[in-house]
Design a protein around this motif. Structure first.
Motif, PDB file in Angstrom:
ATOM      1  N   THR A 148      42.346  45.273  38.452  1.00  0.00           N
ATOM      2  CA  THR A 148      41.132  44.721  39.076  1.00  0.00           C
ATOM      3  C   THR A 148      40.452  45.751  39.967  1.00  0.00           C
ATOM      4  O   THR A 148      39.224  45.784  40.048  1.00  0.00           O
ATOM      5  N   LEU A 149      41.233  46.614  40.633  1.00  0.00           N
ATOM      6  CA  LEU A 149      40.630  47.664  41.464  1.00  0.00           C
ATOM      7  C   LEU A 149      39.828  48.642  40.608  1.00  0.00           C
ATOM      8  O   LEU A 149      38.724  49.059  40.988  1.00  0.00           O
ATOM      9  N   LEU A 150      40.393  49.023  39.460  1.00  0.00           N
ATOM     10  CA  LEU A 150      39.680  49.940  38.563  1.00  0.00           C
ATOM     11  C   LEU A 150      38.359  49.320  38.100  1.00  0.00           C
ATOM     12  O   LEU A 150      37.312  49.985  38.092  1.00  0.00           O
ATOM     13  N   HIS A 151      38.409  48.051  37.741  1.00  0.00           N
ATOM     14  CA  HIS A 151      37.191  47.365  37.286  1.00  0.00           C
ATOM     15  C   HIS A 151      36.202  47.173  38.437  1.00  0.00           C
ATOM     16  O   HIS A 151      34.995  47.361  38.262  1.00  0.00           O
ATOM     17  N   GLN A 190      31.159  36.123  41.965  1.00  0.00           N
ATOM     18  CA  GLN A 190      30.644  37.008  43.004  1.00  0.00           C
ATOM     19  C   GLN A 190      29.425  37.778  42.510  1.00  0.00           C
ATOM     20  O   GLN A 190      28.465  37.981  43.254  1.00  0.00           O
ATOM     21  N   LEU A 191      29.472  38.182  41.256  1.00  0.00           N
ATOM     22  CA  LEU A 191      28.354  38.925  40.679  1.00  0.00           C
ATOM     23  C   LEU A 191      27.081  38.076  40.689  1.00  0.00           C
ATOM     24  O   LEU A 191      25.996  38.561  41.018  1.00  0.00           O
ATOM     25  N   SER A 192      27.220  36.802  40.333  1.00  0.00           N
ATOM     26  CA  SER A 192      26.043  35.931  40.267  1.00  0.00           C
ATOM     27  C   SER A 192      25.587  35.478  41.647  1.00  0.00           C
ATOM     28  O   SER A 192      24.415  35.165  41.848  1.00  0.00           O
ATOM     29  N   ALA A 193      26.519  35.433  42.621  1.00  0.00           N
ATOM     30  CA  ALA A 193      26.170  34.977  43.977  1.00  0.00           C
ATOM     31  C   ALA A 193      25.720  36.120  44.875  1.00  0.00           C
ATOM     32  O   ALA A 193      25.142  35.877  45.939  1.00  0.00           O
ATOM     33  N   ALA A 194      25.991  37.346  44.457  1.00  0.00           N
ATOM     34  CA  ALA A 194      25.638  38.509  45.289  1.00  0.00           C
ATOM     35  C   ALA A 194      24.136  38.572  45.539  1.00  0.00           C
ATOM     36  O   ALA A 194      23.336  38.301  44.653  1.00  0.00           O
ATOM     37  N   GLN A 195      23.800  38.913  46.767  1.00  0.00           N
ATOM     38  CA  GLN A 195      22.395  39.058  47.179  1.00  0.00           C
ATOM     39  C   GLN A 195      21.592  37.754  47.068  1.00  0.00           C
ATOM     40  O   GLN A 195      20.364  37.785  47.117  1.00  0.00           O
ATOM     41  N   ASP A 196      22.274  36.619  46.922  1.00  0.00           N
ATOM     42  CA  ASP A 196      21.591  35.328  46.865  1.00  0.00           C
ATOM     43  C   ASP A 196      21.831  34.602  48.179  1.00  0.00           C
ATOM     44  O   ASP A 196      22.937  34.098  48.426  1.00  0.00           O
ATOM     45  N   LYS A 209      38.972  36.394  43.975  1.00  0.00           N
ATOM     46  CA  LYS A 209      39.138  37.847  44.022  1.00  0.00           C
ATOM     47  C   LYS A 209      40.352  38.304  44.825  1.00  0.00           C
ATOM     48  O   LYS A 209      40.865  39.404  44.596  1.00  0.00           O
ATOM     49  N   THR A 210      40.826  37.489  45.774  1.00  0.00           N
ATOM     50  CA  THR A 210      41.916  37.930  46.641  1.00  0.00           C
ATOM     51  C   THR A 210      43.084  36.951  46.665  1.00  0.00           C
ATOM     52  O   THR A 210      44.218  37.310  46.370  1.00  0.00           O
ATOM     53  N   ALA A 211      42.816  35.700  47.022  1.00  0.00           N
ATOM     54  CA  ALA A 211      43.908  34.762  47.292  1.00  0.00           C
ATOM     55  C   ALA A 211      44.685  34.381  46.041  1.00  0.00           C
ATOM     56  O   ALA A 211      45.887  34.083  46.116  1.00  0.00           O
ATOM     57  N   ALA A 212      44.036  34.378  44.880  1.00  0.00           N
ATOM     58  CA  ALA A 212      44.717  33.945  43.656  1.00  0.00           C
ATOM     59  C   ALA A 212      45.964  34.775  43.370  1.00  0.00           C
ATOM     60  O   ALA A 212      47.004  34.230  42.972  1.00  0.00           O
ATOM     61  N   LEU A 213      45.886  36.070  43.583  1.00  0.00           N
ATOM     62  CA  LEU A 213      47.038  36.920  43.269  1.00  0.00           C
ATOM     63  C   LEU A 213      48.116  36.807  44.349  1.00  0.00           C
ATOM     64  O   LEU A 213      49.311  36.878  44.046  1.00  0.00           O
ATOM     65  N   PHE A 214      47.714  36.635  45.614  1.00  0.00           N
ATOM     66  CA  PHE A 214      48.693  36.387  46.678  1.00  0.00           C
ATOM     67  C   PHE A 214      49.475  35.113  46.360  1.00  0.00           C
ATOM     68  O   PHE A 214      50.704  35.072  46.451  1.00  0.00           O
ATOM     69  N   ALA A 215      48.738  34.043  46.020  1.00  0.00           N
ATOM     70  CA  ALA A 215      49.365  32.749  45.737  1.00  0.00           C
ATOM     71  C   ALA A 215      50.256  32.828  44.504  1.00  0.00           C
ATOM     72  O   ALA A 215      51.365  32.264  44.486  1.00  0.00           O
ATOM     73  N   ASP A 233      47.188  32.169  34.573  1.00  0.00           N
ATOM     74  CA  ASP A 233      46.127  31.402  35.233  1.00  0.00           C
ATOM     75  C   ASP A 233      45.488  32.230  36.346  1.00  0.00           C
ATOM     76  O   ASP A 233      44.262  32.212  36.530  1.00  0.00           O
ATOM     77  N   ALA A 234      46.321  32.947  37.100  1.00  0.00           N
ATOM     78  CA  ALA A 234      45.792  33.781  38.178  1.00  0.00           C
ATOM     79  C   ALA A 234      44.877  34.873  37.624  1.00  0.00           C
ATOM     80  O   ALA A 234      43.823  35.170  38.211  1.00  0.00           O
ATOM     81  N   SER A 235      45.248  35.465  36.505  1.00  0.00           N
ATOM     82  CA  SER A 235      44.420  36.512  35.899  1.00  0.00           C
ATOM     83  C   SER A 235      43.049  35.965  35.523  1.00  0.00           C
ATOM     84  O   SER A 235      42.021  36.620  35.742  1.00  0.00           O
ATOM     85  N   ALA A 236      43.034  34.747  34.958  1.00  0.00           N
ATOM     86  CA  ALA A 236      41.753  34.123  34.603  1.00  0.00           C
ATOM     87  C   ALA A 236      40.941  33.793  35.854  1.00  0.00           C
ATOM     88  O   ALA A 236      39.714  33.984  35.884  1.00  0.00           O
ATOM     89  N   THR A 237      41.611  33.309  36.901  1.00  0.00           N
ATOM     90  CA  THR A 237      40.919  32.965  38.150  1.00  0.00           C
ATOM     91  C   THR A 237      40.307  34.191  38.800  1.00  0.00           C
ATOM     92  O   THR A 237      39.191  34.137  39.337  1.00  0.00           O
ATOM     93  N   ILE A 238      41.021  35.307  38.743  1.00  0.00           N
ATOM     94  CA  ILE A 238      40.502  36.557  39.320  1.00  0.00           C
ATOM     95  C   ILE A 238      39.223  36.976  38.597  1.00  0.00           C
ATOM     96  O   ILE A 238      38.217  37.311  39.231  1.00  0.00           O
ATOM     97  N   ALA A 239      39.267  36.961  37.275  1.00  0.00           N
ATOM     98  CA  ALA A 239      38.084  37.340  36.501  1.00  0.00           C
ATOM     99  C   ALA A 239      36.921  36.389  36.774  1.00  0.00           C
ATOM    100  O   ALA A 239      35.766  36.819  36.933  1.00  0.00           O
TER     101      ALA A 239
END
Length: 331
Positions: A87-90, A156-162, A177-183, A144-150
């Motif tokens: 996810t960091l690379l992307h 975030q892309l669609s909400a950015a600058q809105d 983007k953050t909590a899903a992988l911690f959980a 499930d976490a991988s899908a939630t992260i994506a």
């Protein structure tokens, strides 16, 4: 920085040193490629750049806390680190970032195509690792976490600058983007150990709240942190037009003139000299920074409260201290 801000992660790392060494060995083995040498080159640049390895450590901690004596938690911890690295690379490609952890990003040193494709490779490696324990419930948690992260990244892309983005949408993005992988890390560690359902749920709730507190603290420090300590310049999020919680709170309280300022700077990207200082003034005027700080501490407290349902154990105490640690720098 005071002791509580530096001790917990180091204490947990020392407690899990042998298992973390095994995780690091798996990471080195699985990031290799016989046919595409660029894969280990790009991966090593990011994996070996430092970082606390908190996410894989949470897998090990949860498993240890629940009395696990097998070895599958090592594979799962490496899985979590590969997902995180991918996810960091992307993210660096999407954000057009030039620096991470004080070093040039992979997309800057190589190119966007390499970063995206190596990220894809790491996701594939992660899925290979997560099936090895042969536990369908664990596979479900991590996939499930991988899908939630994506999903969170696209949101975030669609909400950015809105400027219409609400705190609820912000929280949904942070959970992605953050909590899903911690959980997923804490839940998978407890699940592989065969813990009771209420303990698995409690550790999942801990990871979720810890991840939210972690991200809120990061967002706040962008506006009032120490650049030397955070590795970021004050106002990077503002310059990159990221709509984080402090700005969302200030926009919600803005009058017409202030809203016009935010529209120009965030939505339209027409920033001028002195705008950051004005933004900081508006954040202070409406108490947005203090409110974000209060929210972060609230999520830290939620994380600690979840641990009350977990059996007493030295690792449980360390996890509680880590919940304090992620917000200690905000005092």
């Amino acid at each position: 920085m005071d002791q509580v801000a530096t001790k917990p992660h180091d204490a947990l790392a020392a407690h899990l040193a042998d298992e973390m060494a095994a995780v690091n060995e798996v990471i080195r083995e699985r990031m290799a490629s016989r046919h595409a040498p660029r894969i280990p080159e790009v991966t090593a640049h990011l994996v070996e750049a430092g970082g606390k390895r908190l996410r894989p450590m949470l897998v090990l901690a949860a498993a240890r806390l629940c009395g696990y004596e097998g070895r599958h938690h090592v594979s799962l911890a490496a899985t979590v680190e590969f997902i995180h690295t991918a996810t960091l690379l992307h993210d660096d490609v999407v954000d057009e970032s030039a620096q991470r952890r004080g070093r040039p990003t992979a997309n800057l040193l190589w190119d966007n195509k390499s970063s995206v494709l190596v990220g894809d490779y790491l996701f594939a490696r992660a899925f290979q690792l997560m099936v090895e324990p042969g536990n369908l419930r664990v596979l479900s948690i991590l996939s499930d976490a991988s899908a939630t992260i994506a999903e969170g990244e696209v949101l975030q892309l669609s909400a950015a600058q809105d400027l219409r983005t609400s705190e609820d949408v912000y929280l949904q993005i942070v959970r992605g983007k953050t909590a899903a992988l911690f959980a997923a890390a804490t839940e998978a560690g407890a699940e592989i150990a065969g813990a009771e359902p209420e303990v698995v749920e409690a550790l999942r709730d801990y990871g979720d709240a810890l991840g939210i507190a972690f991200q809120m603290a990061d967002d706040l420090l962008d506006y009032e942190g120490d650049a030397g300590a955070t590795g970021k310049n004050i106002g990077d999020d503002f310059r990159e037009r990221k709509l984080t919680l402090p700005v969302i709170k200030a926009v919600a309280a803005a009058d017409a003139e202030e809203r016009a300022f935010w529209v120009r700077c965030i939505e339209k990207g027409r920033q001028e000299e002195g705008d950051l200082a004005q933004a900081l003034g508006l954040l202070a005027r409406h108490g947005a920074l203090d409110a974000t700080r209060e929210a972060a501490f609230g999520w830290s407290a939620t994380a600690k409260a979840a641990l009350a349902k977990v059996p007493a154990h030295p690792v449980r105490d360390m996890l509680a201290e880590i919940a304090d640690y992620v917000v200690a720098r905000l005092r």
